[in-house]
Scaffold this motif. Structure first.
Motif, mmCIF file in Angstrom:
data_model
loop_
_atom_site.group_PDB
_atom_site.id
_atom_site.type_symbol
_atom_site.label_atom_id
_atom_site.label_comp_id
_atom_site.label_asym_id
_atom_site.label_seq_id
_atom_site.Cartn_x
_atom_site.Cartn_y
_atom_site.Cartn_z
ATOM 1 N N ILE A 167 0.863 -1.576 0.084
ATOM 2 C CA ILE A 167 -0.180 -0.591 0.032
ATOM 3 C C ILE A 167 0.827 1.115 -0.100
ATOM 4 N N SER A 168 1.634 1.352 0.996
ATOM 5 C CA SER A 168 2.549 2.378 0.968
ATOM 6 C C SER A 168 3.719 2.458 -0.493
ATOM 7 N N LYS A 169 4.192 1.418 -1.157
ATOM 8 C CA LYS A 169 4.183 2.114 -2.618
ATOM 9 C C LYS A 169 3.497 2.209 -4.065
ATOM 10 N N LEU A 170 2.357 2.262 -3.500
ATOM 11 C CA LEU A 170 1.507 2.254 -4.605
ATOM 12 C C LEU A 170 0.962 3.760 -3.636
ATOM 13 N N LYS A 171 0.819 4.102 -2.686
ATOM 14 C CA LYS A 171 1.181 5.739 -2.825
ATOM 15 C C LYS A 171 2.013 6.601 -3.510
ATOM 16 N N VAL A 172 2.943 6.624 -3.105
ATOM 17 C CA VAL A 172 4.253 6.827 -3.756
ATOM 18 C C VAL A 172 4.109 6.768 -5.298
ATOM 19 N N GLU A 173 3.469 6.179 -5.723
ATOM 20 C CA GLU A 173 3.605 5.487 -7.380
ATOM 21 C C GLU A 173 2.478 6.839 -7.478
ATOM 22 N N LYS A 174 1.555 6.623 -6.661
ATOM 23 C CA LYS A 174 -0.103 7.505 -7.071
ATOM 24 C C LYS A 174 0.335 8.851 -6.603
ATOM 25 N N ASN A 175 1.402 9.409 -6.008
ATOM 26 C CA ASN A 175 1.856 11.262 -5.771
ATOM 27 C C ASN A 175 2.642 11.637 -6.564
ATOM 28 N N SER A 176 3.345 10.235 -7.823
ATOM 29 C CA SER A 176 4.059 10.529 -8.056
ATOM 30 C C SER A 176 3.561 10.570 -9.930
ATOM 31 N N ALA A 177 2.585 10.300 -10.220
ATOM 32 C CA ALA A 177 1.785 9.628 -11.298
ATOM 33 C C ALA A 177 1.037 11.356 -11.058
ATOM 34 N N ILE A 178 0.677 11.532 -9.685
ATOM 35 C CA ILE A 178 -0.198 12.770 -10.102
ATOM 36 C C ILE A 178 1.467 14.329 -10.349
ATOM 37 N N GLN A 179 1.943 14.374 -9.454
ATOM 38 C CA GLN A 179 2.923 15.281 -9.852
ATOM 39 C C GLN A 179 3.062 15.318 -11.707
ATOM 40 N N GLN A 180 3.750 14.455 -12.015
ATOM 41 C CA GLN A 180 4.095 14.133 -13.158
ATOM 42 C C GLN A 180 2.257 14.719 -14.645
ATOM 43 N N ASN A 181 0.939 14.504 -14.041
ATOM 44 C CA ASN A 181 -0.091 14.956 -14.511
ATOM 45 C C ASN A 181 -0.104 16.744 -14.418
ATOM 46 N N ILE A 182 0.177 16.909 -13.245
ATOM 47 C CA ILE A 182 -0.115 18.698 -13.567
ATOM 48 C C ILE A 182 1.287 19.132 -14.141
ATOM 49 N N LYS A 183 2.613 18.298 -14.465
ATOM 50 C CA LYS A 183 3.831 19.182 -14.687
ATOM 51 C C LYS A 183 3.091 19.037 -16.406
ATOM 52 N N LEU A 184 2.134 18.086 -16.898
ATOM 53 C CA LEU A 184 2.258 17.772 -18.195
ATOM 54 C C LEU A 184 1.282 18.765 -18.951
ATOM 55 N N GLN A 185 -0.070 19.235 -17.400
ATOM 56 C CA GLN A 185 -0.680 20.319 -17.355
ATOM 57 C C GLN A 185 -0.344 20.974 -17.945
ATOM 58 N N GLU A 186 0.212 21.888 -17.102
ATOM 59 C CA GLU A 186 1.026 23.099 -17.107
ATOM 60 C C GLU A 186 2.546 23.121 -18.809
ATOM 61 N N GLU A 187 2.499 22.445 -19.181
ATOM 62 C CA GLU A 187 2.852 22.663 -20.109
ATOM 63 C C GLU A 187 2.247 22.691 -21.689
ATOM 64 N N LEU A 188 1.036 21.750 -21.493
ATOM 65 C CA LEU A 188 0.396 22.094 -22.502
ATOM 66 C C LEU A 188 -0.413 23.389 -22.197
ATOM 67 N N ASP A 189 -0.522 23.907 -21.681
ATOM 68 C CA ASP A 189 -1.241 25.398 -21.632
ATOM 69 C C ASP A 189 -0.380 26.519 -22.271
ATOM 70 N N LEU A 190 0.814 25.916 -21.425
ATOM 71 C CA LEU A 190 1.730 27.419 -22.040
ATOM 72 C C LEU A 190 1.893 27.093 -23.304
#
Length: 223
Positions: A167-190
């Motif tokens: 569960i701890s490992k999955l949480k870390v992977e989920k947080n990483s995916a969220i951060q990557q999604n936010i970064k991609l969204q910012e790059e798309l808006d730019l």
């Protein structure tokens, strides 16, 4: 100086303990503590110099201070019978002058004929079975044995530890995916803003060109 022997260095641990594994380099640290108010030179020797690498193999320990020595056993292709090792180490020490440099440390420094106060401590080598690794990546307590707490755990407790780690490992992977999604969204808006700016610039130039063309046509018609 008197040539009588004294207990000059405290050596910890009193044995060189290696969790033995085939085809793997294994290291063990020695902590040398100067118990005196004098400068103490030391030299580490072994009965199997080709098998072990000692760094540093000699040096000087300041009064009431500590020096660390790393002993590395080269990778072995086979284990000794019954995991019994006959290798030995010898730590020689002698009180020396403050201005002596490590380069000047020779075997003569540790002889009573030199007039130095000298001491020798023999250390044996002990092989142990590698410790199993716990679910969180750490090792169990004690050398070559499980801690009492881990040894008494039942299957349900072991399964719980494994589930919590997953569960701890999955949480870390989920947080990483969220951060990557936010970064991609910012790059798309730019990228969208840049494209919009370029499109707006093209429209303005086009309008200006039409206006200038209209003025020229009007001027020609009047003539």
């Amino acid at each position: 100086m008197s040539s009588d022997s004294r207990d000059l260095l405290g050596i910890d641990p009193p044995e060189l303990i290696f969790p033995f594994e085939l085809k793997k380099q294994i290291s063990c640290s020695l902590h040398l503590t100067n118990k005196t108010d004098e400068y103490v030179a030391f030299k580490v020797k072994t009965t199997s110099p080709k098998k072990y690498c000692v760094r540093p193999n000699n040096g000087i320990v300041a009064p009431r201070s500590t020096s660390d020595v790393l002993v590395t056993m080269q990778a072995q292709r086979e284990a000794p019978p019954d995991m019994q090792c006959k290798d030995k180490f010898l730590v020689q020490s002698a009180i020396v002058k403050q201005d002596l440099s490590p380069q000047d440390i020779t075997g003569d420094v540790f002889t009573k004929q030199s007039g130095n106060v000298v001491d020798e401590v023999k250390l044996r080598v002990v092989y142990t079975t590698p410790q199993p690794t716990s679910a969180n990546g750490g090792s169990e307590e004690g050398l070559g044995s499980l801690s009492d707490q881990e040894a008494t755990k039942g299957p349900r407790e072991s399964e719980t530890i494994t589930s919590e780690a997953l569960i701890s490992k999955l949480k870390v992977e989920k947080n990483s995916a969220i951060q990557q999604n936010i970064k991609l969204q910012e790059e798309l808006d730019l990228l969208r803003r840049q494209m919009g700016s370029q499109h707006g610039g093209f429209s303005l130039v086009f309008v200006l060109a039409i206006a200038i063309l209209g003025i020229l046509l009007g001027f020609l018609v009047k003539r």
